[in-house]
Design an enzyme around this catalytic site. Structure first.
Site, PDB file in Angstrom:
ATOM      1  N   THR A  85     -15.551  -2.598  -9.930  1.00 43.02           N
ATOM      2  CA  THR A  85     -16.770  -1.906  -9.516  1.00 43.02           C
ATOM      3  C   THR A  85     -17.884  -2.075 -10.546  1.00 43.02           C
ATOM      4  OG1 THR A  85     -17.675   0.327  -9.275  1.00 43.02           O
ATOM      5  CG2 THR A  85     -15.654   0.166 -10.491  1.00 43.02           C
ATOM      6  N   ASP A  86     -19.116  -1.937 -10.100  1.00 43.05           N
ATOM      7  CA  ASP A  86     -20.248  -1.978 -11.041  1.00 43.05           C
ATOM      8  C   ASP A  86     -20.287  -0.709 -11.909  1.00 43.05           C
ATOM      9  OD1 ASP A  86     -21.013  -0.173  -9.037  1.00 43.05           O
ATOM     10  OD2 ASP A  86     -22.987  -1.076  -8.700  1.00 43.05           O
ATOM     11  N   GLU A  87     -19.515   0.334 -11.507  1.00 44.58           N
ATOM     12  CA  GLU A  87     -19.595   1.609 -12.225  1.00 44.58           C
ATOM     13  C   GLU A  87     -19.053   1.500 -13.649  1.00 44.58           C
ATOM     14  OE1 GLU A  87     -18.601   5.013  -9.819  1.00 44.58           O
ATOM     15  OE2 GLU A  87     -19.069   3.941  -7.972  1.00 44.58           O
ATOM     16  N   ASP A 110       0.847  -1.192   0.000  1.00 49.06           N
ATOM     17  CA  ASP A 110       0.000   0.000   0.000  1.00 49.06           C
ATOM     18  C   ASP A 110       0.884   1.244   0.000  1.00 49.06           C
ATOM     19  OD1 ASP A 110      -3.257   0.382   1.077  1.00 49.06           O
ATOM     20  OD2 ASP A 110      -1.926   2.135   0.929  1.00 49.06           O
ATOM     21  N   TYR A 113     -13.074   7.998 -12.904  1.00 46.22           N
ATOM     22  CA  TYR A 113     -12.849   6.842 -12.022  1.00 46.22           C
ATOM     23  C   TYR A 113     -13.252   5.550 -12.713  1.00 46.22           C
ATOM     24  CZ  TYR A 113     -14.012   3.313  -8.479  1.00 46.22           C
ATOM     25  OH  TYR A 113     -14.133   2.133  -7.783  1.00 46.22           O
ATOM     26  N   LYS A 153     -11.008   2.269 -14.021  1.00 45.08           N
ATOM     27  CA  LYS A 153     -11.240   0.892 -13.542  1.00 45.08           C
ATOM     28  C   LYS A 153     -11.567  -0.021 -14.723  1.00 45.08           C
ATOM     29  CE  LYS A 153     -11.412  -0.580  -9.827  1.00 45.08           C
ATOM     30  NZ  LYS A 153     -10.370  -1.150  -8.931  1.00 45.08           N
ATOM     31  N   ASP A 204     -25.394  19.520  -8.722  1.00 46.45           N
ATOM     32  CA  ASP A 204     -25.209  18.101  -9.009  1.00 46.45           C
ATOM     33  C   ASP A 204     -23.764  17.803  -9.400  1.00 46.45           C
ATOM     34  OD1 ASP A 204     -25.957  15.493  -9.179  1.00 46.45           O
ATOM     35  OD2 ASP A 204     -27.362  15.748 -10.849  1.00 46.45           O
ATOM     36  N   ARG A 205     -23.347  16.547  -9.174  1.00 40.80           N
ATOM     37  CA  ARG A 205     -22.032  16.082  -9.632  1.00 40.80           C
ATOM     38  C   ARG A 205     -22.042  16.046 -11.168  1.00 40.80           C
ATOM     39  NH1 ARG A 205     -20.559  10.087  -7.663  1.00 40.80           N
ATOM     40  NH2 ARG A 205     -19.614  11.128  -5.889  1.00 40.80           N
ATOM     41  N   ASP A 260       4.334   2.034  -3.991  1.00 39.81           N
ATOM     42  CA  ASP A 260       3.412   2.582  -4.983  1.00 39.81           C
ATOM     43  C   ASP A 260       3.284   1.567  -6.125  1.00 39.81           C
ATOM     44  OD1 ASP A 260       2.159   4.004  -6.981  1.00 39.81           O
ATOM     45  OD2 ASP A 260       3.414   5.791  -6.792  1.00 39.81           O
TER      46      ASP A 260
HETATM   47  P1  NAD Z   1      -9.988   3.200  -0.543  1.00 45.39           P
HETATM   48  O1  NAD Z   1      -9.829   4.469  -1.290  1.00 45.39           O
HETATM   49  O2  NAD Z   1     -10.585   3.204   0.819  1.00 45.39           O
HETATM   50  O3  NAD Z   1      -8.558   2.493  -0.394  1.00 45.39           O
HETATM   51  C1  NAD Z   1      -7.652   2.442  -1.460  1.00 45.39           C
HETATM   52  C2  NAD Z   1      -6.302   1.947  -0.922  1.00 45.39           C
HETATM   53  O4  NAD Z   1      -5.391   1.875  -2.036  1.00 45.39           O
HETATM   54  C3  NAD Z   1      -5.673   2.888   0.108  1.00 45.39           C
HETATM   55  O5  NAD Z   1      -5.140   2.133   1.167  1.00 45.39           O
HETATM   56  C4  NAD Z   1      -4.566   3.599  -0.665  1.00 45.39           C
HETATM   57  O6  NAD Z   1      -3.476   3.992   0.139  1.00 45.39           O
HETATM   58  C5  NAD Z   1      -4.171   2.504  -1.655  1.00 45.39           C
HETATM   59  N1  NAD Z   1      -3.550   3.076  -2.867  1.00 45.39           N
HETATM   60  C6  NAD Z   1      -4.009   4.096  -3.634  1.00 45.39           C
HETATM   61  N2  NAD Z   1      -3.138   4.360  -4.620  1.00 45.39           N
HETATM   62  C7  NAD Z   1      -2.115   3.470  -4.483  1.00 45.39           C
HETATM   63  C8  NAD Z   1      -0.907   3.241  -5.199  1.00 45.39           C
HETATM   64  N3  NAD Z   1      -0.578   3.985  -6.260  1.00 45.39           N
HETATM   65  N4  NAD Z   1      -0.101   2.241  -4.793  1.00 45.39           N
HETATM   66  C9  NAD Z   1      -0.428   1.489  -3.712  1.00 45.39           C
HETATM   67  N5  NAD Z   1      -1.541   1.676  -2.987  1.00 45.39           N
HETATM   68  C10 NAD Z   1      -2.378   2.647  -3.363  1.00 45.39           C
HETATM   69  O7  NAD Z   1     -10.781   2.236  -1.525  1.00 45.39           O
HETATM   70  P2  NAD Z   1     -11.882   1.111  -1.204  1.00 45.39           P
HETATM   71  O8  NAD Z   1     -13.211   1.748  -1.123  1.00 45.39           O
HETATM   72  O9  NAD Z   1     -11.393   0.256  -0.089  1.00 45.39           O
HETATM   73  O10 NAD Z   1     -11.838   0.278  -2.566  1.00 45.39           O
HETATM   74  C11 NAD Z   1     -10.923  -0.796  -2.730  1.00 45.39           C
HETATM   75  C12 NAD Z   1     -11.092  -1.381  -4.126  1.00 45.39           C
HETATM   76  O11 NAD Z   1     -12.429  -1.827  -4.304  1.00 45.39           O
HETATM   77  C13 NAD Z   1     -10.842  -0.358  -5.245  1.00 45.39           C
HETATM   78  O12 NAD Z   1     -10.156  -1.024  -6.283  1.00 45.39           O
HETATM   79  C14 NAD Z   1     -12.226   0.045  -5.701  1.00 45.39           C
HETATM   80  O13 NAD Z   1     -12.232   0.412  -7.066  1.00 45.39           O
HETATM   81  C15 NAD Z   1     -13.008  -1.234  -5.456  1.00 45.39           C
HETATM   82  N6  NAD Z   1     -14.444  -1.050  -5.167  1.00 45.39           N
HETATM   83  C16 NAD Z   1     -14.844  -0.222  -4.155  1.00 45.39           C
HETATM   84  C17 NAD Z   1     -16.202  -0.092  -3.874  1.00 45.39           C
HETATM   85  C18 NAD Z   1     -16.694   0.779  -2.743  1.00 45.39           C
HETATM   86  O14 NAD Z   1     -17.906   0.934  -2.585  1.00 45.39           O
HETATM   87  N7  NAD Z   1     -15.835   1.349  -1.927  1.00 45.39           N
HETATM   88  C19 NAD Z   1     -17.139  -0.804  -4.622  1.00 45.39           C
HETATM   89  C20 NAD Z   1     -16.684  -1.645  -5.644  1.00 45.39           C
HETATM   90  C21 NAD Z   1     -15.337  -1.772  -5.895  1.00 45.39           C
HETATM   91  P1  TYD Z   2     -20.228   8.001  -3.322  1.00 45.22           P
HETATM   92  O1  TYD Z   2     -20.213   7.511  -1.913  1.00 45.22           O
HETATM   93  O2  TYD Z   2     -19.239   9.028  -3.742  1.00 45.22           O
HETATM   94  O3  TYD Z   2     -20.131   6.710  -4.251  1.00 45.22           O
HETATM   95  P2  TYD Z   2     -20.299   6.560  -5.861  1.00 45.22           P
HETATM   96  O4  TYD Z   2     -20.354   7.885  -6.482  1.00 45.22           O
HETATM   97  O5  TYD Z   2     -19.047   5.814  -6.233  1.00 45.22           O
HETATM   98  O6  TYD Z   2     -21.541   5.756  -6.059  1.00 45.22           O
HETATM   99  O7  TYD Z   2     -21.668   8.598  -3.645  1.00 45.22           O
HETATM  100  C1  TYD Z   2     -22.840   7.808  -3.505  1.00 45.22           C
HETATM  101  C2  TYD Z   2     -24.003   8.632  -3.990  1.00 45.22           C
HETATM  102  O8  TYD Z   2     -24.172   9.748  -3.116  1.00 45.22           O
HETATM  103  C3  TYD Z   2     -23.802   9.218  -5.384  1.00 45.22           C
HETATM  104  O9  TYD Z   2     -25.046   9.213  -6.080  1.00 45.22           O
HETATM  105  C4  TYD Z   2     -23.367  10.648  -5.124  1.00 45.22           C
HETATM  106  C5  TYD Z   2     -24.091  10.989  -3.824  1.00 45.22           C
HETATM  107  N1  TYD Z   2     -23.398  11.955  -2.957  1.00 45.22           N
HETATM  108  C6  TYD Z   2     -24.067  13.108  -2.521  1.00 45.22           C
HETATM  109  O10 TYD Z   2     -25.237  13.337  -2.861  1.00 45.22           O
HETATM  110  N2  TYD Z   2     -23.397  13.986  -1.712  1.00 45.22           N
HETATM  111  C7  TYD Z   2     -22.112  13.776  -1.330  1.00 45.22           C
HETATM  112  O11 TYD Z   2     -21.549  14.645  -0.590  1.00 45.22           O
HETATM  113  C8  TYD Z   2     -21.447  12.587  -1.766  1.00 45.22           C
HETATM  114  C9  TYD Z   2     -20.025  12.313  -1.365  1.00 45.22           C
HETATM  115  C10 TYD Z   2     -22.126  11.706  -2.570  1.00 45.22           C
END
Ligand code: NAD
Ligand code: TYD
Length: 348
Positions: free
Chosen positions: A130-132, A35, A155, A159, A285-286, A61
């Site tokens: 991710t599903d995105e 990490d 993003y 991915k 909105d985003r 990294d």
């Molecule tokens: P997070 O942002 O909490 O953690 C990411 C980790 O990766 C951190 O520990 C960071 O230090 C490390 N990292 C970032 N850049 C790096 C680099 N260049 N080299 C080494 N380490 C690095 O993310 P998360 O929410 O735990 O997601 C983990 C994985 O799951 C990701 O690949 C994400 O795309 C995927 N994912 C997340 C979600 C979600 O809802 N959070 C859903 C589906 C898939």
């Molecule tokens: P997020 O947790 O960023 O996950 P993702 O965009 O990867 O699905 O956001 C979840 C949903 O919440 C998304 O529709 C954007 C919305 N959102 C807000 O409305 N306000 C906020 O401040 C954030 C961070 C997200």
């Protein structure tokens, strides 16, 4: 035979849960966490792993080709669980190139190191995605493993690109690979830039709750522990070259989710019902905001027998309780870079 498993991104939200699960459940494995410790990576997430005989940590990294090769050689890595990523959509909108660097170049480096080292034996490169990558749904339908990729944010584009490289290395070099695409996770240790912990933190601090657009965007929420169980199953039983979708069968609009969260928070904080809801503030909105994500996890259920076990009511209560009883963890995070990020993102 002892296996050396490299878990990238193990100090992040999902990664730390995966590491904890594997270290405890499989003492015969050597678990090496790689990490970079970005703003999202936090050794406090792995504090209880310190001193475990089968746990190792490398601050590296994944975009550094030489360093990645050295880790592979040093630890004789047998398998990779690849979670390291830049993971936040809003940050990808402001800093897209960092997402290409880590998510695309970093993944390619890991694949290349694996290709060079794994000339014989039993190996696996598991890409956590991710599903995105599938894009955005209208009111009907769900993503299946056959849904064409249609990423719409920097993003999800990064991915998707990484996923394509993983499949390409499987096809071209015969690298053993497996992939899973999961919906939105929630639970302890999630960085408070994501919707649920950001709102919990703001409710604690009695700050406005910033809802993008009209709050009608829909996400499918999965308890992180259920994701970890799916990852374990796919790692051990997934078929070479296959993809598995993971989802919680738990679609909620952002506004509905926020109402549930606000009401539970009022209860936990001994406030009059309606107090937290008053903090809801609709903001701009985003850009390119995906409308709806929904996952058909039928393949994983039928082929590997997985089911989400924690319902949202129970999961969100556990999540709130965790944040309320880990105020120090939260304070440490929100005191640094986070403040700067928050001001830029929310114009406060
Ligand atoms: P997070 O942002 O909490 O953690 C990411 C980790 O990766 C951190 O520990 C960071 O230090 C490390 N990292 C970032 N850049 C790096 C680099 N260049 N080299 C080494 N380490 C690095 O993310 P998360 O929410 O735990 O997601 C983990 C994985 O799951 C990701 O690949 C994400 O795309 C995927 N994912 C997340 C979600 C979600 O809802 N959070 C859903 C589906 C898939
Ligand atoms: P997020 O947790 O960023 O996950 P993702 O965009 O990867 O699905 O956001 C979840 C949903 O919440 C998304 O529709 C954007 C919305 N959102 C807000 O409305 N306000 C906020 O401040 C954030 C961070 C997200």
């Amino acid at each position: 035979m002892q296996k050396s498993i490299l878990i990238t991104g193990g100090a992040g939200f999902i990664g730390s849960h995966v590491v904890r699960h594997f270290v405890h459940t499989y003492p015969e494995y050597r678990i090496i966490v790689l990490d970079k410790l970005t703003y999202a990576g936090n050794l406090a997430n792995l504090a209880d792993m310190e001193g475990k005989a089968n746990y190792f940590f490398e601050k590296t990294d994944i975009a550094d080709e030489t360093a990645v090769s050295e880790i592979f050689a040093k630890h004789r890595v047998d398998a990779v669980l690849h979670l390291a990523a830049e993971s936040h959509v809003d940050r990808s909108i402001t800093h897209p190139l960092e997402f290409i660097q880590t998510n695309v170049i970093g993944t390619a480096n890991l694949l290349n190191a694996a290709r060079k080292q794994w000339t014989s034996g039993d190996h696996l490169f598991y890409q956590i995605s991710t599903d995105e990558v599938y894009g955005s749904l209208g009111a009907e339908g769900k993503f299946t493993e056959m849904t064409p990729y249609d990423p719409r944010s920097p993003y999800s584009a990064s991915k998707a690109s990484a996923d394509h490289f993983v499949r390409a290395y499987g096809h071209t070099y015969g690298l053993p690979v497996v992939l899973s695409n999961c919906s939105n996770n929630y639970g302890p240790f999630q960085f408070p830039e994501k919707l649920i912990p950001l709102m919990i933190n703001n409710i604690i601090q009695e700050k406005p709750l910033p809802v993008y657009g009209d709050g009608s965007n829909v996400r499918d929420w999965l308890w992180v522990g259920d994701h970890v169980k799916a990852i374990d199953l796919i790692f051990h039983q997934g078929k070479n070259g296959e993809t598995y979708n993971i989802g919680g069968d738990n679609e909620l609009s952002n506004l509905r989710l926020l109402h549930i969260l606000c009401d539970q928070m009022d209860q936990k904080l001994d406030k009059t019902q309606g107090t937290a809801r008053k903090l809801i503030t609709f903001i701009k909105d985003r850009p390119g905001h995906d409308k709806r994500y929904a996952i058909d996890a039928g393949k994983l259920k039928t082929e590997l027998g997985w089911r989400p076990e924690t319902n949202f009511e129970n999961g969100i209560e556990q999540t709130i309780d965790w944040y309320l009883s880990n105020r120090e963890w939260l304070e440490n995070i929100i005191s640094g870079e986070y403040m700067h990020y928050y001001q830029q993102q929310y114009h406060t």
